[in-house]
Structure formats: C-alpha cells, structure tokens
Design a protein around this motif. Structure first.
Motif, PDB file in Angstrom:
ATOM      1  N   PHE A   4      49.479  47.132  26.697  1.00  0.00           N
ATOM      2  CA  PHE A   4      48.940  47.609  27.963  1.00  0.00           C
ATOM      3  C   PHE A   4      50.033  48.243  28.812  1.00  0.00           C
ATOM      4  O   PHE A   4      51.200  47.864  28.747  1.00  0.00           O
ATOM      5  CB  PHE A   4      48.296  46.454  28.740  1.00  0.00           C
ATOM      6  N   ARG A   5      49.642  49.207  29.635  1.00  0.00           N
ATOM      7  CA  ARG A   5      50.584  49.854  30.533  1.00  0.00           C
ATOM      8  C   ARG A   5      50.979  48.890  31.658  1.00  0.00           C
ATOM      9  O   ARG A   5      52.140  48.692  31.933  1.00  0.00           O
ATOM     10  CB  ARG A   5      49.970  51.122  31.093  1.00  0.00           C
ATOM     11  N   LYS A   6      49.994  48.319  32.318  1.00  0.00           N
ATOM     12  CA  LYS A   6      50.218  47.365  33.399  1.00  0.00           C
ATOM     13  C   LYS A   6      49.167  46.271  33.313  1.00  0.00           C
ATOM     14  O   LYS A   6      48.117  46.449  32.714  1.00  0.00           O
ATOM     15  CB  LYS A   6      50.097  48.033  34.772  1.00  0.00           C
ATOM     16  N   CYS A   7      49.464  45.154  33.965  1.00  0.00           N
ATOM     17  CA  CYS A   7      48.478  44.088  34.115  1.00  0.00           C
ATOM     18  C   CYS A   7      48.086  44.055  35.588  1.00  0.00           C
ATOM     19  O   CYS A   7      48.949  43.953  36.464  1.00  0.00           O
ATOM     20  CB  CYS A   7      49.046  42.754  33.666  1.00  0.00           C
ATOM     21  N   VAL A   8      46.787  44.169  35.845  1.00  0.00           N
ATOM     22  CA  VAL A   8      46.275  44.312  37.207  1.00  0.00           C
ATOM     23  C   VAL A   8      45.202  43.256  37.452  1.00  0.00           C
ATOM     24  O   VAL A   8      44.400  42.952  36.569  1.00  0.00           O
ATOM     25  CB  VAL A   8      45.657  45.716  37.394  1.00  0.00           C
ATOM     26  N   TRP A   9      45.185  42.705  38.667  1.00  0.00           N
ATOM     27  CA  TRP A   9      44.129  41.777  39.071  1.00  0.00           C
ATOM     28  C   TRP A   9      43.346  42.416  40.206  1.00  0.00           C
ATOM     29  O   TRP A   9      43.939  42.874  41.192  1.00  0.00           O
ATOM     30  CB  TRP A   9      44.741  40.449  39.513  1.00  0.00           C
ATOM     31  N   VAL A  10      42.025  42.475  40.065  1.00  0.00           N
ATOM     32  CA  VAL A  10      41.156  43.043  41.092  1.00  0.00           C
ATOM     33  C   VAL A  10      40.165  41.968  41.530  1.00  0.00           C
ATOM     34  O   VAL A  10      39.391  41.464  40.717  1.00  0.00           O
ATOM     35  CB  VAL A  10      40.377  44.276  40.564  1.00  0.00           C
ATOM     36  N   THR A  11      40.188  41.620  42.814  1.00  0.00           N
ATOM     37  CA  THR A  11      39.187  40.702  43.354  1.00  0.00           C
ATOM     38  C   THR A  11      38.034  41.530  43.916  1.00  0.00           C
ATOM     39  O   THR A  11      38.186  42.712  44.206  1.00  0.00           O
ATOM     40  CB  THR A  11      39.764  39.789  44.452  1.00  0.00           C
ATOM     41  N   GLY A  12      36.879  40.920  44.042  1.00  0.00           N
ATOM     42  CA  GLY A  12      35.708  41.648  44.522  1.00  0.00           C
ATOM     43  C   GLY A  12      35.290  42.729  43.539  1.00  0.00           C
ATOM     44  O   GLY A  12      34.837  43.802  43.929  1.00  0.00           O
ATOM     45  N   ALA A  13      35.420  42.433  42.259  1.00  0.00           N
ATOM     46  CA  ALA A  13      35.222  43.443  41.219  1.00  0.00           C
ATOM     47  C   ALA A  13      33.789  43.537  40.701  1.00  0.00           C
ATOM     48  O   ALA A  13      33.515  44.374  39.844  1.00  0.00           O
ATOM     49  CB  ALA A  13      36.168  43.150  40.048  1.00  0.00           C
ATOM     50  N   SER A  14      32.889  42.743  41.208  1.00  0.00           N
ATOM     51  CA  SER A  14      31.541  42.741  40.630  1.00  0.00           C
ATOM     52  C   SER A  14      30.681  43.910  41.085  1.00  0.00           C
ATOM     53  O   SER A  14      29.646  44.191  40.489  1.00  0.00           O
ATOM     54  CB  SER A  14      30.830  41.421  40.944  1.00  0.00           C
ATOM     55  N   SER A  15      31.103  44.626  42.120  1.00  0.00           N
ATOM     56  CA  SER A  15      30.305  45.751  42.609  1.00  0.00           C
ATOM     57  C   SER A  15      31.184  46.711  43.409  1.00  0.00           C
ATOM     58  O   SER A  15      32.346  46.415  43.701  1.00  0.00           O
ATOM     59  CB  SER A  15      29.138  45.265  43.474  1.00  0.00           C
ATOM     60  N   GLY A  16      30.608  47.831  43.748  1.00  0.00           N
ATOM     61  CA  GLY A  16      31.250  48.776  44.648  1.00  0.00           C
ATOM     62  C   GLY A  16      32.604  49.293  44.192  1.00  0.00           C
ATOM     63  O   GLY A  16      32.826  49.575  43.012  1.00  0.00           O
ATOM     64  N   LEU A  17      33.505  49.408  45.165  1.00  0.00           N
ATOM     65  CA  LEU A  17      34.842  49.949  44.891  1.00  0.00           C
ATOM     66  C   LEU A  17      35.625  49.116  43.887  1.00  0.00           C
ATOM     67  O   LEU A  17      36.334  49.667  43.045  1.00  0.00           O
ATOM     68  CB  LEU A  17      35.638  50.071  46.195  1.00  0.00           C
ATOM     69  N   SER A  76      48.401  36.165  32.105  1.00  0.00           N
ATOM     70  CA  SER A  76      49.623  36.970  32.186  1.00  0.00           C
ATOM     71  C   SER A  76      50.617  36.284  33.117  1.00  0.00           C
ATOM     72  O   SER A  76      50.230  35.753  34.151  1.00  0.00           O
ATOM     73  CB  SER A  76      49.310  38.367  32.719  1.00  0.00           C
ATOM     74  N   THR A  77      51.879  36.323  32.747  1.00  0.00           N
ATOM     75  CA  THR A  77      52.904  35.735  33.612  1.00  0.00           C
ATOM     76  C   THR A  77      53.311  36.693  34.723  1.00  0.00           C
ATOM     77  O   THR A  77      53.937  36.281  35.694  1.00  0.00           O
ATOM     78  CB  THR A  77      54.145  35.348  32.792  1.00  0.00           C
ATOM     79  N   VAL A  78      52.961  37.978  34.579  1.00  0.00           N
ATOM     80  CA  VAL A  78      53.305  38.984  35.585  1.00  0.00           C
ATOM     81  C   VAL A  78      52.096  39.871  35.848  1.00  0.00           C
ATOM     82  O   VAL A  78      51.460  40.357  34.917  1.00  0.00           O
ATOM     83  CB  VAL A  78      54.482  39.866  35.102  1.00  0.00           C
ATOM     84  N   PHE A  79      51.786  40.092  37.106  1.00  0.00           N
ATOM     85  CA  PHE A  79      50.784  41.069  37.504  1.00  0.00           C
ATOM     86  C   PHE A  79      51.510  42.201  38.218  1.00  0.00           C
ATOM     87  O   PHE A  79      52.171  41.979  39.228  1.00  0.00           O
ATOM     88  CB  PHE A  79      49.716  40.435  38.406  1.00  0.00           C
ATOM     89  N   ASP A  80      51.391  43.399  37.673  1.00  0.00           N
ATOM     90  CA  ASP A  80      52.073  44.550  38.241  1.00  0.00           C
ATOM     91  C   ASP A  80      51.429  45.010  39.542  1.00  0.00           C
ATOM     92  O   ASP A  80      52.111  45.521  40.426  1.00  0.00           O
ATOM     93  CB  ASP A  80      52.075  45.714  37.239  1.00  0.00           C
ATOM     94  N   GLN A  81      50.124  44.848  39.622  1.00  0.00           N
ATOM     95  CA  GLN A  81      49.389  45.233  40.824  1.00  0.00           C
ATOM     96  C   GLN A  81      48.278  44.221  41.071  1.00  0.00           C
ATOM     97  O   GLN A  81      47.696  43.700  40.116  1.00  0.00           O
ATOM     98  CB  GLN A  81      48.761  46.621  40.670  1.00  0.00           C
ATOM     99  N   VAL A  82      47.992  43.985  42.347  1.00  0.00           N
ATOM    100  CA  VAL A  82      46.887  43.117  42.732  1.00  0.00           C
ATOM    101  C   VAL A  82      46.108  43.840  43.828  1.00  0.00           C
ATOM    102  O   VAL A  82      46.696  44.280  44.832  1.00  0.00           O
ATOM    103  CB  VAL A  82      47.385  41.754  43.259  1.00  0.00           C
TER     104      VAL A  82
END
Length: 90
Positions: A4-17, A76-82
């Motif tokens: 993977f290029r980066k590991c990203v965590w997105v909250t509020g991911a079930s809809s919209g933006l 993941s031990t590291v998240f590049d973006q949250v």
C-alpha cells in the motif's frame, strides 16, 4: 514491504464525504480503515474495494475509543493520515 502507498483511517465513513473519500483513497492504492457506528454500511463499503477495511466504532463512546487503540494497532502500527470526519450538525 507493504504493497500500500499509505495507511489511512477515516471516521464517519458510512455515508457522505467520508464514504466518498474512502473509496477515492482506496482506488489510489492506499489501505483505508473505515469507521462508523453502522457495521452493515461499513461492510457494504468494504465490499466495494479490497483496500477498504471496516473498523466499527462510535467515536463519542470513550470506552469504545479506548478499545479501538488496540484494534487499530493490530491493523497497522502507523497511520499516515487520519480524517476525523464523524459528526452531525445538531
């Protein structure tokens, strides 16, 4: 080496933006961990792309957030973006 290029965590991911952002990031080759309260919606989102990993949690629940620390570290031990996108307009 991680594919993977980066590991990203997105909250509020079930809809919209949050949902749209998660799909776009996954299509760019990133591992995307998606969170929201609705397990069914997260599962449906993860079915759209193999890079999307559902991680249900309610960020307003302190206990769940404490438990989330270990669960996220197992992914993941590291998240590049949250992206802290969860919320409402009340």
């Amino acid at each position: 080496m991680d594919k993977f290029r980066k590991c990203v965590w997105v909250t509020g991911a079930s809809s919209g933006l949050g949902r749209s952002l998660s799909i776009e990031l996954a299509s760019q080759g990133h591992k995307v961990v998606v969170s929201a309260r609705d397990q069914k919606r997260l599962d449906a989102l993860s079915d759209l792309h193999p890079n999307i990993i559902p991680f249900p949690c309610d960020i307003t629940d302190v206990g769940q957030m404490r438990e989330a620390e270990d669960g996220l570290a197992a992914i993941s031990t590291v998240f590049d973006q949250v992206y802290l996108n969860a919320g409402n307009c009340e």
